[in-house]
Structure formats: structure tokens, C-alpha cells
Design a protein around this motif. Structure first.
Motif, PDB file in Angstrom:
ATOM      1  N   SER A  19       0.738  -1.333   0.004  1.00  0.00           N
ATOM      2  CA  SER A  19       0.021  -0.013   0.004  1.00  0.00           C
ATOM      3  C   SER A  19       0.827   1.269  -0.032  1.00  0.00           C
ATOM      4  CB  SER A  19      -0.858  -0.116   1.288  1.00  0.00           C
ATOM      5  OG  SER A  19      -1.385   1.335   1.412  1.00  0.00           O
ATOM      6  N   PRO A  20       0.414   2.022  -0.691  1.00  0.00           N
ATOM      7  CA  PRO A  20       1.461   3.579  -0.866  1.00  0.00           C
ATOM      8  C   PRO A  20       1.040   4.451   0.383  1.00  0.00           C
ATOM      9  CG  PRO A  20      -0.796   3.731  -2.402  1.00  0.00           C
ATOM     10  CD  PRO A  20      -0.507   2.181  -1.712  1.00  0.00           C
ATOM     11  N   TYR A  21      -0.214   3.729   1.256  1.00  0.00           N
ATOM     12  CA  TYR A  21      -0.354   4.640   2.318  1.00  0.00           C
ATOM     13  C   TYR A  21       0.481   4.200   3.673  1.00  0.00           C
ATOM     14  CZ  TYR A  21      -4.278   5.744  -0.448  1.00  0.00           C
ATOM     15  OH  TYR A  21      -5.318   6.217  -1.455  1.00  0.00           O
ATOM     16  N   LEU A  22       1.036   3.127   3.409  1.00  0.00           N
ATOM     17  CA  LEU A  22       1.985   2.581   4.688  1.00  0.00           C
ATOM     18  C   LEU A  22       3.290   3.712   4.846  1.00  0.00           C
ATOM     19  CD1 LEU A  22       2.440   0.687   6.955  1.00  0.00           C
ATOM     20  CD2 LEU A  22       3.569  -0.631   5.429  1.00  0.00           C
ATOM     21  N   PHE A  23       3.403   3.898   5.871  1.00  0.00           N
ATOM     22  CA  PHE A  23       4.765   4.556   6.174  1.00  0.00           C
ATOM     23  C   PHE A  23       5.152   4.492   7.622  1.00  0.00           C
ATOM     24  CE2 PHE A  23       1.639   7.906   7.153  1.00  0.00           C
ATOM     25  CZ  PHE A  23       2.131   8.280   8.275  1.00  0.00           C
ATOM     26  N   ALA A  24       6.495   4.317   7.862  1.00  0.00           N
ATOM     27  CA  ALA A  24       6.904   3.952   9.080  1.00  0.00           C
ATOM     28  C   ALA A  24       7.814   5.530   9.643  1.00  0.00           C
ATOM     29  CB  ALA A  24       7.862   2.779   9.180  1.00  0.00           C
ATOM     30  N   ASP A  36      -9.634   0.257   3.815  1.00  0.00           N
ATOM     31  CA  ASP A  36      -9.731  -1.169   3.391  1.00  0.00           C
ATOM     32  C   ASP A  36      -8.695  -2.189   3.877  1.00  0.00           C
ATOM     33  OD1 ASP A  36     -11.607  -0.188   1.583  1.00  0.00           O
ATOM     34  OD2 ASP A  36     -10.091   0.317  -0.002  1.00  0.00           O
ATOM     35  N   GLN A  37      -7.567  -1.855   4.372  1.00  0.00           N
ATOM     36  CA  GLN A  37      -6.832  -2.711   5.180  1.00  0.00           C
ATOM     37  C   GLN A  37      -7.105  -3.280   6.407  1.00  0.00           C
ATOM     38  OE1 GLN A  37      -3.349  -0.104   5.141  1.00  0.00           O
ATOM     39  NE2 GLN A  37      -2.152  -0.891   3.327  1.00  0.00           N
ATOM     40  N   MET A  38      -7.975  -2.380   7.247  1.00  0.00           N
ATOM     41  CA  MET A  38      -8.496  -2.742   8.331  1.00  0.00           C
ATOM     42  C   MET A  38      -9.782  -3.996   8.007  1.00  0.00           C
ATOM     43  SD  MET A  38      -9.133   0.877  10.609  1.00  0.00           S
ATOM     44  CE  MET A  38     -10.346   0.005  11.473  1.00  0.00           C
TER      45      MET A  38
END
Length: 370
Positions: A19-24, A36-38
Motif C-alpha cells: 500500500s502506498p499509504y503505509l509509512f513508518a 480497506d486494510q482494516m
């Protein structure tokens, strides 16, 4: 043969890394998870509700009477139960007749009283006559002394006879009637010494009883106590003067805590019911609660808690992100836990699939070998 099955943490990382929305952020506990991931991970949220000022654990208790509120009415003399005037749960007033006993022993005691009264009247008359004769110089002082000694002896015998009948339950009015008129009866009416409720009836018509046999039990129900059983480890929280909540709306106050531990590793607490006693019945088993301040503690599902080494966190949802908030577990029981931390009412925390969120938070995955 062995094969690999992806773990829930690995699935989480694969989904999130695509996902492009994941960042750490290494310096932050915040990481992005889309709706959607939830749904794909089966993550459900629960909202923190405002907590009451106090909470407490409930413990079983039995409604009992204070020792001074209960009375056993025993047979004062041996005899036959010839009448019963009361029944269980009946309220009686002071002086109300309870039971009639027919007793030859009582007749013997009354006869001794009448004889002692007659003897005293005779020796009094003799002593009076002797003093008059002594004043006239007819008899010596020794005769007066003997008469007065006999009078004292007769008075002592009469007092003893009266005391015996008083212990048998005979009233002062009856004693006067016996001594003045010489009336003797084999029947004794046992009366109530205080206003109370009949809680037990042992006597039956026609039953022969001996002295000290229990006839019935009386209780004053205006004051009730509780016998509370608590785990011995909880005893330090219970001290004299603490307020209690009793199921049904009644209130109480702790009186004492036993210093001894029973066989079941329990301690006994005595408490007094201070309000709502009319809703309780003697012998009832009830639930009591010792309220304690909650402070900043929150009640959450135990499944919402994640642990990483010495760190304990919950995952709070905020604008498309999750924030791993450090917490301290104050107490836990069953599937619930009390925790403290920088949480507030209205926060939504993850209650399921927490292992997947933990993997995403750490940015690692893996596989389980079977």
C-alpha cells in the motif's frame, strides 16, 4: 514433511507493504493503515467510554444479625408445653405471652415461697413481742437477740425463694400475689422481654422439656450485619469505616476484618448495613462492592493489549493512522483489564487482530512452520 503457512503478522506486512499509504517513522509510534486494510485484516475498534469515579469488585456476603440483636428463649423450668401463642415471623411486643409450661417443679418453688413468707410473718411477730417483754424487764436480752436472728434467717430464706421464681420467669406482681394470698399454680407463662420478631420455634404442643431447653428464637431486625468473604490478598484494601455498595441499592460500612485466613484462603469481613435494610432479609446471600477511585484507569478488552518486551501498548485509531500508546495494566480479571495511560474518552482502540497491528508497527513479518 514440513511446509510454511504465512502468519497473520506476515499477511499484515504483505498487505501493508503493497500500500502506498503505509509509512513508518522510527521516532514515532504512528503508522498508517487504510480502512480497506482494516477490513482485510478484520480489525475492529471499540470506543473508550467515560469511566465512573469509582469502581469495585463484587464479593459474596450473607445477611446476619449482630450478637446482641438475637435472643434464645429457653425453658426456665422443666415441664410440659401446654400452649403456644406465637408463630414464626410474628412480631411480638414487650410482655407478650409466648408459651405456657405446666411444671410440678414450679409448684414446688411456689410452695417454698409461701412457706417462707408465712415463716417470716411468724418470726416477725415473735421478735416484736420479745422486744416488748424486754422493754418491760420481763425477759433477758438473749431472748431478743435470738428472735432477731431467727427473723434474719427467715428473711434470707424468703429472698432465696423469690430469686428462684424470678429466674423461672415469674413477675414481681405474681410474687406479691403468692406471698400475700398463698396462691400456688403449676403453670408458667413465658413472656417476651423485648419487642422482636420470632425467627424460630422449637417447642411443640405436648412436648416435655427440661430447664434450659430452647423454646424459640427472637431477633430485633432493625439492625443488620453482613458476613463478607473476600480473598485473603484483598484484605488490605478493606479497613474499618470504608463504605460498601450492596446489590439492590443498600449501603454499608466495614466494621472489622478478620486477621485470620480460612481454609479457602479467604478472610471474613464484618460490615453494618447503614441504609436499605428493609430490602434485605435475614440469611439472604447478596453481592457487595468496595468502591475504589479509578483515577485515570480505563476498562478495555484484554485482547486490545499488545506487549513488546517490557513495553505495553494499545493501538488508537486517529485520521487514517494508528498510534501505539504506552499503557500500564492496573488490574485484570477474565477478558477485561484496567489500564492507565494518555487515553481519553472517545478514543477508538483496536480490539481484534492486534497481532497484525503489532507486526505493522514493528515493520516486520514472518512465517510459522508446521
Amino acid at each position: 514433511m514440513s511446509f510454511f503457512r504465512p502468519s497473520l503478522g506476515a499477511v499484515a506486512v504483505m498487505l501493508l507493504s503493497a500500500s502506498p499509504y503505509l509509512f513508518a517513522k522510527e521516532a514515532s509510534n504512528i503508522f498508517a493503515i487504510s480502512d480497506d486494510q482494516m477490513r482485510a485484516l478484520g480489525i475492529e475498534l471499540v470506543e473508550l467510554k467515560r469511566q465512573p469515579d469509582t469502581v469495585g469488585t463484587r464479593f459474596p456476603a450473607q445477611v446476619i444479625l449482630p450478637p446482641q440483636q438475637e435472643q434464645v428463649v429457653s425453658a426456665p423450668v422443666a415441664g410440659l408445653v401446654s400452649q403456644i401463642f406465637v408463630q414464626e415471623n410474628q412480631r411480638v411486643a414487650v410482655g407478650a405471652p409466648l408459651v405456657v409450661l405446666s411444671s410440678p417443679q414450679l409448684g414446688e418453688q411456689q410452695l417454698a415461697l409461701v412457706q417462707a413468707a408465712n415463716r417470716l410473718r411468724l418470726v416477725k411477730a415473735t421478735a416484736t413481742r420479745e422486744r416488748a417483754l424486754f422493754n418491760e424487764g420481763i425477759i433477758p436480752q438473749r431472748r431478743v437477740d435470738e428472735a432477731e436472728s431467727a427473723q434474719r434467717d427467715a428473711e434470707a430464706v424468703l429472698n432465696q425463694a423469690q430469686a428462684m421464681l424470678t429466674l423461672s420467669g415469674v413477675s414481681k406482681a405474681e410474687l406479691r400475689r403468692m406471698t400475700e394470698k398463698g396462691v400456688v399454680s403449676n403453670e408458667l407463662t413465658v413472656t417476651a422481654k423485648t419487642s422482636a420478631t420470632v425467627t424460630g420455634l422449637n417447642a411443640k404442643l405436648g412436648q416435655r422439656v427440661v430447664a434450659a431447653d430452647p423454646l424459640l428464637q427472637l431477633a430485633k431486625l432493625d439492625t443488620l450485619w453482613l458476613d463478607v468473604q473476600i480473598p485473603s490478598g484483598e484484605a488490605s484494601r478493606w479497613t474499618a469505616g470504608h463504605k460498601l455498595h450492596i446489590a439492590g441499592g443498600a449501603e454499608g460500612t466495614v466494621l472489622s476484618v478478620s486477621p485470620l485466613t480460612g481454609n479457602g484462603q479467604t478472610a471474613h469481613v464484618r460490615a453494618k448495613v447503614t441504609s436499605g435494610a428493609t430490602a434485605l432479609r435475614l440469611g439472604d446471600f447478596v453481592q457487595v462492592e468496595l468502591p475504589v477511585p479509578t483515577g485515570s484507569a480505563w476498562d478495555i478488552p484484554i485482547a486490545a493489549i499488545a506487549r513488546q518486551g517490557q513495553q505495553v501498548v494499545v493501538f488508537v485509531r486517529d485520521k487514517g493512522n494508528f498510534n501505539a500508546i504506552p499503557i500500564q495494566v492496573v488490574a485484570s480479571a477474565g477478558q477485561r483489564a484496567k489500564v492507565s495511560g494518555t487515553l481519553k474518552a472517545g478514543d477508538r482502540i483496536a480490539a481484534t487482530s492486534v497481532i497484525a497491528l503489532k507486526a505493522a508497527w514493528q515493520g516486520v513479518g514472518g512465517a510459522e512452520e508446521e
